[in-house]
Design an enzyme around this catalytic site. Structure first.
Site, PDB file in Angstrom:
ATOM      1  N   ASP A  67      -4.609 -11.095  11.395  1.00  9.52           N
ATOM      2  CA  ASP A  67      -5.850 -11.560  10.760  1.00  9.52           C
ATOM      3  C   ASP A  67      -5.661 -12.792   9.879  1.00  9.52           C
TER       4      ASP A  67
ATOM      5  N   GLY B 227     -21.276  -4.032   9.689  1.00 11.17           N
ATOM      6  CA  GLY B 227     -22.634  -3.658   9.312  1.00 11.17           C
ATOM      7  C   GLY B 227     -23.257  -2.701  10.311  1.00 11.17           C
TER       8      GLY B 227
ATOM      9  N   ARG C  15       0.849  -1.187   0.000  1.00 13.51           N
ATOM     10  CA  ARG C  15       0.000   0.000   0.000  1.00 13.51           C
ATOM     11  C   ARG C  15       0.893   1.248   0.000  1.00 13.51           C
TER      12      ARG C  15
ATOM     13  N   GLY D 147     -23.013  -7.786  11.722  1.00 13.59           N
ATOM     14  CA  GLY D 147     -21.839  -7.923  12.584  1.00 13.59           C
ATOM     15  C   GLY D 147     -21.220  -6.563  12.858  1.00 13.59           C
TER      16      GLY D 147
ATOM     17  N   VAL E  64     -29.660 -13.358   1.353  1.00 17.10           N
ATOM     18  CA  VAL E  64     -29.632 -12.578   0.115  1.00 17.10           C
ATOM     19  C   VAL E  64     -29.348 -13.553  -1.031  1.00 17.10           C
TER      20      VAL E  64
ATOM     21  N   HIS F 120     -16.817   8.616  42.224  1.00 23.32           N
ATOM     22  CA  HIS F 120     -18.215   9.015  42.044  1.00 23.32           C
ATOM     23  C   HIS F 120     -18.278  10.453  41.545  1.00 23.32           C
TER      24      HIS F 120
ATOM     25  N   THR G 179      -4.917  -2.317   7.020  1.00 22.93           N
ATOM     26  CA  THR G 179      -6.362  -2.124   6.970  1.00 22.93           C
ATOM     27  C   THR G 179      -6.789  -1.183   8.090  1.00 22.93           C
TER      28      THR G 179
ATOM     29  N   LEU H  12       1.675   3.251   5.355  1.00 22.15           N
ATOM     30  CA  LEU H  12       1.783   2.195   6.368  1.00 22.15           C
ATOM     31  C   LEU H  12       0.500   2.148   7.215  1.00 22.15           C
TER      32      LEU H  12
ATOM     33  N   GLU I 250     -21.635  -0.828  12.721  1.00 19.80           N
ATOM     34  CA  GLU I 250     -20.924   0.450  12.863  1.00 19.80           C
ATOM     35  C   GLU I 250     -21.212   1.368  11.666  1.00 19.80           C
TER      36      GLU I 250
HETATM   37  P1  FAD Z   1      -3.874  -5.621   8.131  1.00 17.70           P
HETATM   38  O1  FAD Z   1      -4.181  -4.442   8.957  1.00 17.70           O
HETATM   39  O2  FAD Z   1      -4.910  -6.081   7.167  1.00 17.70           O
HETATM   40  O3  FAD Z   1      -2.530  -5.277   7.350  1.00 17.70           O
HETATM   41  C1  FAD Z   1      -1.993  -6.129   6.403  1.00 17.70           C
HETATM   42  C2  FAD Z   1      -1.150  -5.313   5.446  1.00 17.70           C
HETATM   43  O4  FAD Z   1      -0.415  -6.210   4.654  1.00 17.70           O
HETATM   44  C3  FAD Z   1      -1.957  -4.451   4.484  1.00 17.70           C
HETATM   45  O5  FAD Z   1      -1.531  -3.110   4.559  1.00 17.70           O
HETATM   46  C4  FAD Z   1      -1.649  -5.035   3.106  1.00 17.70           C
HETATM   47  O6  FAD Z   1      -1.545  -4.040   2.096  1.00 17.70           O
HETATM   48  C5  FAD Z   1      -0.300  -5.663   3.363  1.00 17.70           C
HETATM   49  N1  FAD Z   1       0.002  -6.770   2.453  1.00 17.70           N
HETATM   50  C6  FAD Z   1      -0.760  -7.855   2.185  1.00 17.70           C
HETATM   51  N2  FAD Z   1      -0.118  -8.690   1.335  1.00 17.70           N
HETATM   52  C7  FAD Z   1       1.070  -8.109   1.066  1.00 17.70           C
HETATM   53  C8  FAD Z   1       2.161  -8.478   0.277  1.00 17.70           C
HETATM   54  N3  FAD Z   1       2.202  -9.636  -0.394  1.00 17.70           N
HETATM   55  N4  FAD Z   1       3.219  -7.630   0.200  1.00 17.70           N
HETATM   56  C9  FAD Z   1       3.213  -6.454   0.890  1.00 17.70           C
HETATM   57  N5  FAD Z   1       2.217  -6.066   1.665  1.00 17.70           N
HETATM   58  C10 FAD Z   1       1.144  -6.884   1.761  1.00 17.70           C
HETATM   59  N6  FAD Z   1     -10.304  -3.956  14.672  1.00 17.70           N
HETATM   60  C11 FAD Z   1     -10.319  -3.462  15.934  1.00 17.70           C
HETATM   61  O7  FAD Z   1      -9.648  -4.018  16.816  1.00 17.70           O
HETATM   62  N7  FAD Z   1     -11.034  -2.336  16.254  1.00 17.70           N
HETATM   63  C12 FAD Z   1     -11.789  -1.691  15.337  1.00 17.70           C
HETATM   64  O8  FAD Z   1     -12.429  -0.680  15.651  1.00 17.70           O
HETATM   65  C13 FAD Z   1     -11.809  -2.195  14.003  1.00 17.70           C
HETATM   66  N8  FAD Z   1     -12.534  -1.576  13.043  1.00 17.70           N
HETATM   67  C14 FAD Z   1     -12.504  -2.066  11.769  1.00 17.70           C
HETATM   68  C15 FAD Z   1     -13.276  -1.425  10.799  1.00 17.70           C
HETATM   69  C16 FAD Z   1     -13.286  -1.889   9.498  1.00 17.70           C
HETATM   70  C17 FAD Z   1     -14.120  -1.189   8.472  1.00 17.70           C
HETATM   71  C18 FAD Z   1     -12.488  -3.026   9.146  1.00 17.70           C
HETATM   72  C19 FAD Z   1     -12.465  -3.536   7.740  1.00 17.70           C
HETATM   73  C20 FAD Z   1     -11.721  -3.677  10.110  1.00 17.70           C
HETATM   74  C21 FAD Z   1     -11.740  -3.202  11.428  1.00 17.70           C
HETATM   75  N9  FAD Z   1     -11.002  -3.834  12.430  1.00 17.70           N
HETATM   76  C22 FAD Z   1     -11.029  -3.350  13.716  1.00 17.70           C
HETATM   77  C23 FAD Z   1     -10.174  -5.025  12.150  1.00 17.70           C
HETATM   78  C24 FAD Z   1      -8.691  -4.624  12.007  1.00 17.70           C
HETATM   79  O9  FAD Z   1      -8.585  -3.658  10.991  1.00 17.70           O
HETATM   80  C25 FAD Z   1      -7.860  -5.845  11.692  1.00 17.70           C
HETATM   81  O10 FAD Z   1      -8.067  -6.832  12.676  1.00 17.70           O
HETATM   82  C26 FAD Z   1      -6.382  -5.489  11.675  1.00 17.70           C
HETATM   83  O11 FAD Z   1      -6.112  -4.477  10.736  1.00 17.70           O
HETATM   84  C27 FAD Z   1      -5.542  -6.712  11.366  1.00 17.70           C
HETATM   85  O12 FAD Z   1      -4.190  -6.353  11.366  1.00 17.70           O
HETATM   86  P2  FAD Z   1      -3.115  -7.144  10.513  1.00 17.70           P
HETATM   87  O13 FAD Z   1      -1.816  -6.500  10.826  1.00 17.70           O
HETATM   88  O14 FAD Z   1      -3.262  -8.593  10.738  1.00 17.70           O
HETATM   89  O15 FAD Z   1      -3.508  -6.902   8.983  1.00 17.70           O
HETATM   90  P1  NAI Z   2     -18.674 -10.160  11.299  1.00 18.33           P
HETATM   91  O1  NAI Z   2     -18.162 -11.545  11.368  1.00 18.33           O
HETATM   92  O2  NAI Z   2     -18.540  -9.281  12.470  1.00 18.33           O
HETATM   93  O3  NAI Z   2     -20.218 -10.184  10.935  1.00 18.33           O
HETATM   94  C1  NAI Z   2     -20.691 -10.805   9.790  1.00 18.33           C
HETATM   95  C2  NAI Z   2     -22.175 -11.049   9.964  1.00 18.33           C
HETATM   96  O4  NAI Z   2     -22.690 -11.429   8.699  1.00 18.33           O
HETATM   97  C3  NAI Z   2     -22.492 -12.173  10.947  1.00 18.33           C
HETATM   98  O5  NAI Z   2     -23.497 -11.735  11.823  1.00 18.33           O
HETATM   99  C4  NAI Z   2     -22.951 -13.310  10.036  1.00 18.33           C
HETATM  100  O6  NAI Z   2     -23.917 -14.145  10.656  1.00 18.33           O
HETATM  101  C5  NAI Z   2     -23.563 -12.532   8.875  1.00 18.33           C
HETATM  102  N1  NAI Z   2     -23.591 -13.245   7.603  1.00 18.33           N
HETATM  103  C6  NAI Z   2     -22.656 -14.081   7.096  1.00 18.33           C
HETATM  104  N2  NAI Z   2     -23.039 -14.504   5.866  1.00 18.33           N
HETATM  105  C7  NAI Z   2     -24.225 -13.894   5.601  1.00 18.33           C
HETATM  106  C8  NAI Z   2     -25.111 -13.906   4.488  1.00 18.33           C
HETATM  107  N3  NAI Z   2     -24.828 -14.620   3.397  1.00 18.33           N
HETATM  108  N4  NAI Z   2     -26.230 -13.159   4.554  1.00 18.33           N
HETATM  109  C9  NAI Z   2     -26.518 -12.410   5.653  1.00 18.33           C
HETATM  110  N5  NAI Z   2     -25.724 -12.370   6.736  1.00 18.33           N
HETATM  111  C10 NAI Z   2     -24.580 -13.092   6.708  1.00 18.33           C
HETATM  112  O7  NAI Z   2     -17.985  -9.535   9.989  1.00 18.33           O
HETATM  113  P2  NAI Z   2     -17.867  -8.036   9.475  1.00 18.33           P
HETATM  114  O8  NAI Z   2     -18.915  -7.180  10.075  1.00 18.33           O
HETATM  115  O9  NAI Z   2     -17.756  -8.150   8.004  1.00 18.33           O
HETATM  116  O10 NAI Z   2     -16.470  -7.592  10.058  1.00 18.33           O
HETATM  117  C11 NAI Z   2     -15.311  -8.378   9.808  1.00 18.33           C
HETATM  118  C12 NAI Z   2     -14.420  -8.360  10.994  1.00 18.33           C
HETATM  119  O11 NAI Z   2     -13.726  -7.125  11.081  1.00 18.33           O
HETATM  120  C13 NAI Z   2     -15.136  -8.481  12.333  1.00 18.33           C
HETATM  121  O12 NAI Z   2     -15.448  -9.814  12.645  1.00 18.33           O
HETATM  122  C14 NAI Z   2     -14.132  -7.917  13.258  1.00 18.33           C
HETATM  123  O13 NAI Z   2     -13.203  -8.919  13.574  1.00 18.33           O
HETATM  124  C15 NAI Z   2     -13.482  -6.832  12.440  1.00 18.33           C
HETATM  125  N6  NAI Z   2     -14.054  -5.528  12.793  1.00 18.33           N
HETATM  126  C16 NAI Z   2     -13.920  -5.091  14.076  1.00 18.33           C
HETATM  127  C17 NAI Z   2     -14.469  -3.902  14.473  1.00 18.33           C
HETATM  128  C18 NAI Z   2     -14.311  -3.473  15.885  1.00 18.33           C
HETATM  129  O14 NAI Z   2     -13.496  -4.067  16.583  1.00 18.33           O
HETATM  130  N7  NAI Z   2     -15.026  -2.467  16.355  1.00 18.33           N
HETATM  131  C19 NAI Z   2     -15.193  -3.045  13.550  1.00 18.33           C
HETATM  132  C20 NAI Z   2     -15.282  -3.600  12.215  1.00 18.33           C
HETATM  133  C21 NAI Z   2     -14.716  -4.790  11.874  1.00 18.33           C
END
Ligand code: FAD
Ligand code: NAI
Length: 463
Positions: free
Chosen positions: A310, A182, A36, A179, A234, A442, A42, A39, A184
């Site tokens: 992840d 969806g 990306r 989940g 769906v 408190h 995700t 740095l 948030e």
């Molecule tokens: P990632 O953060 O996915 O980083 C992996 C990196 O590896 C990426 O930058 C990618 O470009 C890079 N990469 C992949 N393959 C290669 C390659 N071959 N060469 C070079 N680079 C590569 N978690 C929370 O705890 N709290 C939250 O509030 C939260 N909110 C979220 C909201 C959303 C919308 C989403 C999608 C996720 C959220 N998460 C949240 C989950 C969290 O983002 C992930 O659990 C976390 O980022 C995982 O960290 P990671 O280091 O394993 O991977």
């Molecule tokens: P999720 O696993 O939290 O929720 C997915 C939901 O989709 C579940 O309730 C599941 O039963 C439902 N589902 C699965 N297949 C389906 C289908 N075909 N039709 C209808 N419903 C279906 O996954 P989500 O929301 O995509 O987030 C991915 C991950 O990212 C989370 O599990 C979490 O680990 C991380 N994340 C964390 C956040 C935080 O810590 N605040 C915020 C956003 C993401």
């Protein structure tokens, strides 16, 4: 061979960048490969940070529209400048990703810009240049799971990435998946004026959560105006120039119906992002769910190749990835890195927030553990009343024999902050009695935690 390192981490998300920094702190020569342009992975670019920026901004908007008047604060006509809100989100992301770049420089971590592919143990290609490393750490994160028959274009049919970038508020947003994402992102766009319908396959939201908390969450979301279609699947979706037709059917089978939306958000979970990494040729084994298989020390089956975050088993959470990054770096330095998977908090950053740590009541029942329950509602907490945020409760579970805390589940104001006290208590092996006998300031929301701990022993004071 261009250069050689003690450790090369692939992926600069919270797992990878934290691992790289810790390994460098411990004296290793470290590089981190990231494809990306910035740095932070995700989490910082398209996950935790931008979603929390929009949650914060949209909450302010909703407060100004509906809550401040009750506090005697008049703000005249409330308007939405979505372009500014999105620009602010971009500024927050930019400050965070630059922060990681600064930390790399400070700790002398080399950023190898490009896509990493493992050639063999100890050998890695980054966009045509070969590097050598004693240890290769895979921290490549995850990506959205696609839904057959629903083609994402990130405009009309979006994943969370497109759902964070909308340039106008959709009239009707349909979300597939009740989940974390969806609920948030559904909350963000509802607060900004969208009608939001959440379609969930199961009979409940956020399935991993304690059922009682999940049910309370459902009632609160309904009260806020979110439409819920539980036990619904769906069958397909078709986008055109003005919107999307979504075909639904009861999960158990039955007559189909069509919903029309301006935007469709697909949020049915995430899967490891491992394509193109060369795992096959390096001989790295996957587990039964397609995640990289590791042992208790994050070692894959190939000596010198490790994996965290992840892309391996466990909750897909940034702080879990970070803990693993630190533990692995310490293990590689000859220390005893360890992650306590029993105490990883999870927080849904809606309002009210929903937070949990440890086991749910259902998990304890399934394990046949005898337990006690203590509950306390925010309605009876002075601070929550002063704030005007009385929805929700604290629920604690402790072992019936020893009183050791086994789980904590909170739905309510700042639940994500309140849960930290209970995570710490559980890390220290505390009993509910330990929390109950700790003096809490408190008036604070934390008093609801203390009262729930008292309630475990049937002696809550304020209810
Ligand atoms: P990632 O953060 O996915 O980083 C992996 C990196 O590896 C990426 O930058 C990618 O470009 C890079 N990469 C992949 N393959 C290669 C390659 N071959 N060469 C070079 N680079 C590569 N978690 C929370 O705890 N709290 C939250 O509030 C939260 N909110 C979220 C909201 C959303 C919308 C989403 C999608 C996720 C959220 N998460 C949240 C989950 C969290 O983002 C992930 O659990 C976390 O980022 C995982 O960290 P990671 O280091 O394993 O991977
Ligand atoms: P999720 O696993 O939290 O929720 C997915 C939901 O989709 C579940 O309730 C599941 O039963 C439902 N589902 C699965 N297949 C389906 C289908 N075909 N039709 C209808 N419903 C279906 O996954 P989500 O929301 O995509 O987030 C991915 C991950 O990212 C989370 O599990 C979490 O680990 C991380 N994340 C964390 C956040 C935080 O810590 N605040 C915020 C956003 C993401």
């Amino acid at each position: 061979m261009s250069d050689s390192f003690d450790v090369i981490v692939i992926g600069a998300g919270p797992g990878g960048y934290v691992c790289a920094i810790r390994a460098a702190q411990l004296g290793m020569k470290v590089a981190c490969v990231e494809k990306r342009a910035t740095l932070g992975g995700t989490c910082l670019n398209v996950g935790c940070i931008p979603s929390k920026a929009l949650l914060q901004s949209s909450e302010h908007f909703e407060e100004a529209l509906h809550k401040l008047a009750d506090h005697g604060v008049g703000v005249g006509q409330v308007t939405l400048d979505l372009a500014r809100m999105q620009a602010r989100k971009g500024e927050v992301v930019s400050a965070n990703v630059k922060g990681v770049e600064f930390l790399f420089k400070k700790n002398k971590v080399t950023w190898l810009k490009g896509e990493g592919r493992i050639d063999a143990p100890g050998r890695l290609m980054v966009d045509g240049t070969e590097y050598a490393a004693k240890h290769i750490i895979i921290a490549t994160g995850s990506e959205s799971i696609p839904l057959p028959g629903v083609a994402v274009d990130e405009k009309r049919i979006v994943t969370s990435t497109g759902g964070l970038e909308l340039e106008s508020v959709p009239k009707h947003l349909v979300v597939i998946g009740g989940g974390y994402i969806g609920l948030e992102l559904g909350s963000v766009w509802r607060r900004l004026g969208a009608e939001v319908t959440v379609v969930e396959f199961l009979d409940r939201l956020v399935p991993a959560m304690d059922t009682e908390v999940g049910k309370a969450f459902e009632r609160i979301l309904l009260k806020q105006g979110v439409k819920l279609r539980l036990k619904t699947k769906v069958m397909g979706a078709k986008a055109d120039a003005t919107g999307v037709d979504i075909t639904l059917a009861p999960a158990a089978g039955g007559a189909e119906e069509t919903l029309r939306a301006d935007v469709l958000l697909v949020a049915i979970g995430r899967r490891p992002h491992i394509a193109g990494l060369g795992l096959d040729s390096a001989g790295v084994a996957l587990d039964e769910r397609g995640r990289i298989a590791v042992d208790a020390h994050f070692a894959t089956n190939v000596p010198g190749i490790w994996a965290i975050g992840d892309c391996i088993a466990g909750p897909m959470l940034a702080h879990k990835a970070e803990e693993e990054g630190v533990a692995l770096a310490e293990t590689l330095a000859g220390q005893h890195g360890h992650v306590n998977y029993g105490v990883i908090p999870g927080v849904v950053y809606t309002w009210p927030e929903v937070a949990s740590v440890g086991e749910t009541e259902e998990q304890l029942k399934a394990r046949g553990v005898a337990y006690k329950v203590g509950k306390f509602p925010f309605m009876a907490n002075g601070r929550a009343r002063a704030m005007g945020d009385t929805d929700g409760f604290v629920k604690l579970l402790s072992d019936k024999g020893t009183d050791r805390l086994l789980g904590a589940h909170i739905i309510g104001p700042d639940a994500g902050t309140l849960i930290a006290e209970l995570a710490l208590a559980m890390e220290f092996g505390a009993s509910a009695e330990d929390v109950a006998r700790t003096c809490h300031a408190h008036p604070s929301l934390n008093e609801a935690v203390k009262e729930a701990a008292l309630a475990v022993d049937g002696r809550a004071l304020h209810i």
